[in-house]
Structure formats: C-alpha cells, structure tokens
Design an enzyme around this catalytic site. Structure first.
Site, PDB file in Angstrom:
ATOM      1  N   LYS A  22       0.834  -1.212   0.000  1.00 14.13           N
ATOM      2  CA  LYS A  22       0.000   0.000   0.000  1.00 14.13           C
ATOM      3  C   LYS A  22       0.867   1.260   0.000  1.00 14.13           C
ATOM      4  O   LYS A  22       0.679   2.157  -0.800  1.00 14.13           O
ATOM      5  CB  LYS A  22      -0.903   0.008   1.241  1.00 14.13           C
ATOM      6  CG  LYS A  22      -1.572   1.347   1.512  1.00 14.13           C
ATOM      7  CD  LYS A  22      -2.441   1.335   2.745  1.00 14.13           C
ATOM      8  CE  LYS A  22      -1.711   1.577   4.038  1.00 14.13           C
ATOM      9  NZ  LYS A  22      -1.455   2.989   4.378  1.00 14.13           N
ATOM     10  N   CYS A 116      -5.316  12.787  12.657  1.00 17.55           N
ATOM     11  CA  CYS A 116      -5.830  11.423  12.533  1.00 17.55           C
ATOM     12  C   CYS A 116      -5.606  10.720  13.852  1.00 17.55           C
ATOM     13  O   CYS A 116      -4.961  11.246  14.744  1.00 17.55           O
ATOM     14  CB  CYS A 116      -5.164  10.684  11.374  1.00 17.55           C
ATOM     15  SG  CYS A 116      -3.472  10.274  11.701  1.00 17.55           S
ATOM     16  N   ASP A 307       4.668   0.733  11.980  1.00 22.82           N
ATOM     17  CA  ASP A 307       3.494   0.049  11.412  1.00 22.82           C
ATOM     18  C   ASP A 307       3.382  -1.417  11.855  1.00 22.82           C
ATOM     19  O   ASP A 307       2.411  -2.088  11.521  1.00 22.82           O
ATOM     20  CB  ASP A 307       3.517   0.125   9.874  1.00 22.82           C
ATOM     21  CG  ASP A 307       3.282   1.539   9.368  1.00 22.82           C
ATOM     22  OD1 ASP A 307       2.852   2.392  10.161  1.00 22.82           O
ATOM     23  OD2 ASP A 307       3.539   1.785   8.178  1.00 22.82           O
TER      24      ASP A 307
HETATM   25  N1  EPU Z   1       5.999  14.766  10.675  1.00 20.48           N
HETATM   26  C1  EPU Z   1       5.983  16.109  10.968  1.00 20.48           C
HETATM   27  N2  EPU Z   1       5.972  17.011   9.940  1.00 20.48           N
HETATM   28  C2  EPU Z   1       5.995  16.612   8.631  1.00 20.48           C
HETATM   29  C3  EPU Z   1       6.015  15.228   8.338  1.00 20.48           C
HETATM   30  C4  EPU Z   1       6.024  14.329   9.380  1.00 20.48           C
HETATM   31  O1  EPU Z   1       5.963  16.493  12.138  1.00 20.48           O
HETATM   32  O2  EPU Z   1       5.982  17.470   7.745  1.00 20.48           O
HETATM   33  C5  EPU Z   1       6.001  13.775  11.783  1.00 20.48           C
HETATM   34  C6  EPU Z   1       4.708  12.963  11.779  1.00 20.48           C
HETATM   35  O3  EPU Z   1       3.676  13.631  12.467  1.00 20.48           O
HETATM   36  C7  EPU Z   1       5.151  11.685  12.459  1.00 20.48           C
HETATM   37  C8  EPU Z   1       6.584  11.517  11.977  1.00 20.48           C
HETATM   38  O4  EPU Z   1       7.006  12.820  11.556  1.00 20.48           O
HETATM   39  O5  EPU Z   1       5.124  11.830  13.848  1.00 20.48           O
HETATM   40  C9  EPU Z   1       6.745  10.519  10.834  1.00 20.48           C
HETATM   41  O6  EPU Z   1       6.002  10.912   9.726  1.00 20.48           O
HETATM   42  P1  EPU Z   1       6.310  10.475   8.226  1.00 20.48           P
HETATM   43  O7  EPU Z   1       6.229  11.687   7.376  1.00 20.48           O
HETATM   44  O8  EPU Z   1       7.582   9.688   8.190  1.00 20.48           O
HETATM   45  O9  EPU Z   1       5.107   9.501   7.942  1.00 20.48           O
HETATM   46  P2  EPU Z   1       4.039   9.563   6.757  1.00 20.48           P
HETATM   47  O10 EPU Z   1       4.716   9.786   5.471  1.00 20.48           O
HETATM   48  O11 EPU Z   1       2.930  10.473   7.153  1.00 20.48           O
HETATM   49  C10 EPU Z   1       4.225   7.017   6.259  1.00 20.48           C
HETATM   50  C11 EPU Z   1       3.267   5.867   6.146  1.00 20.48           C
HETATM   51  C12 EPU Z   1       2.740   5.501   7.518  1.00 20.48           C
HETATM   52  C13 EPU Z   1       3.934   5.134   8.404  1.00 20.48           C
HETATM   53  C14 EPU Z   1       4.936   6.301   8.445  1.00 20.48           C
HETATM   54  C15 EPU Z   1       6.197   5.996   9.235  1.00 20.48           C
HETATM   55  C16 EPU Z   1       2.310   6.140   3.956  1.00 20.48           C
HETATM   56  C17 EPU Z   1       1.136   6.472   3.123  1.00 20.48           C
HETATM   57  N3  EPU Z   1       2.168   6.237   5.274  1.00 20.48           N
HETATM   58  O12 EPU Z   1       3.479   8.094   6.813  1.00 20.48           O
HETATM   59  O13 EPU Z   1       1.909   4.363   7.359  1.00 20.48           O
HETATM   60  O14 EPU Z   1       3.503   4.849   9.709  1.00 20.48           O
HETATM   61  O15 EPU Z   1       5.318   6.639   7.103  1.00 20.48           O
HETATM   62  O16 EPU Z   1       6.843   4.889   8.722  1.00 20.48           O
HETATM   63  O17 EPU Z   1       3.352   5.755   3.433  1.00 20.48           O
HETATM   64  C18 EPU Z   1       0.184   2.856   7.885  1.00 20.48           C
HETATM   65  O18 EPU Z   1       0.426   2.275   6.818  1.00 20.48           O
HETATM   66  O19 EPU Z   1      -0.574   2.380   8.768  1.00 20.48           O
HETATM   67  C19 EPU Z   1       0.794   4.163   8.135  1.00 20.48           C
HETATM   68  C20 EPU Z   1       0.341   5.013   9.036  1.00 20.48           C
END
Ligand code: EPU
Length: 420
Positions: A22, A116, A307
């Site tokens: 995904k 979320c 995850d």
């Molecule tokens: N964060 C910030 N500011 C930003 C971006 C992130 O503060 O601009 C913080 C987030 O709030 C979080 C941390 O940094 O606390 C990590 O966020 P990240 O950007 O790495 O995660 P994401 O891209 O939002 C993806 C996956 C998540 C997975 C995370 C971490 C996708 C669509 N989602 O999220 O997947 O947990 O990376 O590995 O790729 C899931 O599949 O259940 C899921 C939540």
C-alpha cells in the site's frame, strides 16, 4: 457498517500470498501526475486507499483504471491543480500530490489533511522543503495553496527522516531545474520503490536507500514503451501474517515475503523464539512453543517499523515474561492498548512506552478498531483468544489489507463479516 467476527480456532497453517505494498503504491500511483504518456503498473493491491487514490488522480486530470488482477493504467492528460477536501480527508497521503503538481503546473491547491487517530501528522517539513525549491504557500479556507514560477534544485536537510516528505521532494525535484540534495532523507523501502519507478521513467536519482539522495532534474519523464512497473510486496502485511502465525503457534509459508526489507521485523520475532526459514518461495514461520516477550523500540528504517508495533504487542500479550515497547515515531499510536486490555491483556501505558506482561489466555470480546494497524493487532489477538471477538469499525482494516478474511480463512482461521 461491517463487523469482523473472529473465532479463536487454534494454530494457523498453510500458505498466504502477500499483496503489493500500500505505502509504495500510493506515492507511485500519484507520481503518474509527473509523466508524459500513459503509465502501466502491476501488483497494485485492491484496497480502499488505492480506490481513493485512483479517484484523486481522475479529479486531477489523470484517469486511471484498475482490473481485478491488480494492473493499473493511468493516463495523465489535462492535469488540474486542485485536490478536494472530500478525497484528502479520507486519505492523508493525498498531500503527496503537492510536489508533482508544483513541478508540473507551478500551482497546487490541496486540502490540508486533518489530524488522525495516531497523531497530529503535520506536513510542515514537506512545505519548508518545497519552499527551499522556490514554492510559496498560503493557507486559504482549509486549502494549502502553493505557487512557483519554476522549482529549482536545492540542498535540503530534513529535521526528521519523513517518509512522505522525502517522497514529495523526490517527485518535485525530478522535474525541477538543477540538482537537489536531500539530507537526512527517509530510507524506507517504499521510498526506494518510488525512486526506482521515477528512474524507469528517466529521472536521475542516486543515493536512495541511504540518508542522502541526489536528484538531477530532467525536463520530462515517460515510461518506456511496453514497460510496466511492478509494485514491491507489502512488508507490513507480511509482518502481520508473521504475527498471526506466531500468536496461534502455527506453521505458515508467507509467499512473496520481502525478507530483505524486514530484518528489523524478523529479528525480535526470532528473539521471541519463532523459527524462521527463508525458502525459495517465501518465508516459512513456525512457532510451536510459547514465545517470550522482548523489548522493542520503533524507529525510522532500518529500525523496527511503527506500522508493526501494534501487531508485535498483540503477540507479546500471550508470551512469557514481560517486554517494553517504545513508540518514537507517532505521539499517539497506542489506541489498541485499551482494546487488548478488554480481551484480558496486561499492558501498562506511560507516555510513549507500554509494558506488556504476558498472560496465559486472552478472551474474545467486542472491541473497536481505531486505525489501520490497531485493527490488525486486534485481529491477530482475536485469532488466539478463547471465544468470539467482534471487531467494529473495520473499514480501517480494508484500507490496508487485501482480502484479509479470505487469506486468514485459507489458513484455517474462522473469520466472517456481519452487518450491523
Ligand atoms: N511529521 C511532521 N511534519 C511533517 C512530516 C512528518 O511532524 O511534515 C512527523 C509525523 O507527524 C510523524 C513523523 O514525523 O510523527 C513521521 O512521519 P512520516 O512523514 O515519516 O510519515 P508519513 O509519510 O505520514 C508514512 C506511512 C505511515 C507510516 C509512516 C512511518 C504512507 C502512506 N504512510 O506516513 O503508514 O507509519 O510513514 O513509517 O506511506 C500505515 O500504513 O498504517 C501508516 C500510518
């Protein structure tokens, strides 16, 4: 609304095929917006979030069709710049179209994703990085309005290796003028899969999989004629079936298991006492004896993935001894704890740390799914519980697990859906 009814039914046994990832498919499909000409994909999982992404692509002027075998054809034509709230609110990954739209049109209007269940999840790091490339942003009526008169290569150091931020910048920088360097970039396999897809289309990217990625902008991207891109297997789905096999003390062959990207997941399961054997057609898991609790800390890749935190916690609720689970990625990702406790688990929560003391048995109970991986942990626990567990709000589960009922039932589980 559907409820998932799970009857604990002893050890799982048999073979389970793993679907496409995904979290790799979402950014890679969104990257269609960057391409000239049509794009073919295979191994796309049939999930709710993928359906939402295809709708989003269509609204953005890139109609995409998917068949039952997981093949998608996307046709970017007249790209539009506005990603509406109705779609973004159901899927935070929609923010990933900011980079491609700015690169393609010099303009993007994307509804600000709300909070979320697992935390605030802001996109500030995406925006600051895109600003460094020459974009400016305004928040207007709940929409992030971005404009640029042309993205330019920049040296960007992320304060944290954000997965989505790295992906957004990879896409933006691929069509920008000049060279971009991303420091402290996310190293997740899904980021690498996106980079490989862009490279197939002509992007010049090196260093993906390390913390420093270099992207030399090109003027157009196009999938080679006759080519298609195969999405990587889902390491989190594979890990979830590993957890299900272990908690039921079963014997399961996990087919298409992306073992190479799962070192940090496999290590604690082995330490707990699971027997893992890499075979030509997948990973064979057996766990005849009661497992032992271990300590786990979630970290960016190559560390233990957030995850998988909920699922390994479910396994530990029935293991011997006690273990400490520390969540360092999200500030509020322990929503499953109270539900597991309702099933008889002994878990103490203090801030970002949970201490699990294994119990002899769990009991089926009515429980509520709060997010995708929390739902998965409840299913894992329910498979080993005495009696029947009724899991409500399982639409979360359908966002990320393809055919989970059928896959589990093929392993001997007793899972069915009922309408409320
Ligand atoms: N964060 C910030 N500011 C930003 C971006 C992130 O503060 O601009 C913080 C987030 O709030 C979080 C941390 O940094 O606390 C990590 O966020 P990240 O950007 O790495 O995660 P994401 O891209 O939002 C993806 C996956 C998540 C997975 C995370 C971490 C996708 C669509 N989602 O999220 O997947 O947990 O990376 O590995 O790729 C899931 O599949 O259940 C899921 C939540």
């Amino acid at each position: 609304m559907d409820i998932l009814i799970v009857e604990g039914n002893g050890p799982l046994s048999g073979t389970v095929p793993i679907s496409g990832s995904k979290n790799a498919a979402l950014p890679i499909l969104i990257a269609s917006l960057l391409m000239d000409g049509s794009v073919n994909y295979t191994n796309v999982p049939r999930l709710r979030d993928i359906g939402t992404t295809l709708k989003l692509l269509e609204v953005l002027g890139c109609p995409a069709e998917m068949d039952d075998a997981g093949n998608v054809i996307a046709n970017p034509c007249e790209i539009a710049y506005q990603a509406p709230y109705e779609l973004v609110r159901t899927m935070r990954a929609s923010a990933l179209c900011l980079g491609p739209l700015l690169a393609r049109l010099g303009r993007a209007s994307v509804a600000l994703p709300g909070g979320c269940a697992i935390g605030a999840r802001p996109v500030d790091m995406h925006l600051t990085a895109l600003e460094k490339m020459g974009a400016t942003f305004n928040l207007d009526a709940g929409y992030i309005e971005g404009v640029t008169d042309g993205l330019k290569g920049a040296h960007i150091a992320f304060p944290f290796p954000t997965v989505g931020g790295t992906e957004n910048l990879l896409m933006a920088a691929s069509l920008a003028e000049g060279t971009t360097i991303l420091e402290n970039a996310a190293r997740e396999p899904e980021v690498c899969d996106l980079a490989e897809f862009l490279i197939q289309g002509g992007a010049k990217i090196t260093g993906h999989g390390t913390s420093e990625i270099t992207i030399e902008g090109v003027s157009e991207l196009r999938q080679p004629k006759g080519a298609s891109y195969r999405i990587m297997s889902d390491r989190i789905e594979a890990g979830t079936y590993l957890a299900a096999a272990c908690i039921t003390r079963g014997e399961v062959l996990i087919q298409n298991c992306p073992v190479d990207s799962m070192e940090a997941v496999l290590a604690p399961f082995e330490e707990m006492g699971a027997k893992l054997e890499e075979r030509e057609d997948g990973l064979f898991v057996s766990a005849a004896d009661r497992l032992k609790c271990v300590d786990v800390k979630t970290l960016p890749y190559p560390g233990f993935p957030t995850d998988m935190q909920a699922q390994i916690m479910a396994v530990m609720t029935l293991a011997e001894g006690s273990g400490v689970i520390e969540e360092t990625i999200f500030e509020n990702r322990f929503m499953h704890v109270q539900e597991l406790v309702r099933m008889g688990a002994r878990i103490k929560l203090s801030g970002r740390t949970a201490v699990v003391r294994g119990v002899e048995a769990l009991t089926g109970a009515p429980v509520m799914a709060s997010d995708l991986r929390a739902s998965a942990s409840l299913v894992v626990a329910a498979l080993a519980a005495h009696g029947v567990t009724a899991i409500r709000r399982i639409y979360h589960l359908d966002r990320g697990y393809e055919n989970i009922d059928a896959k589990l039932n093929a392993l001997g589980a007793k899972v069915r859906r009922e309408q409320e």
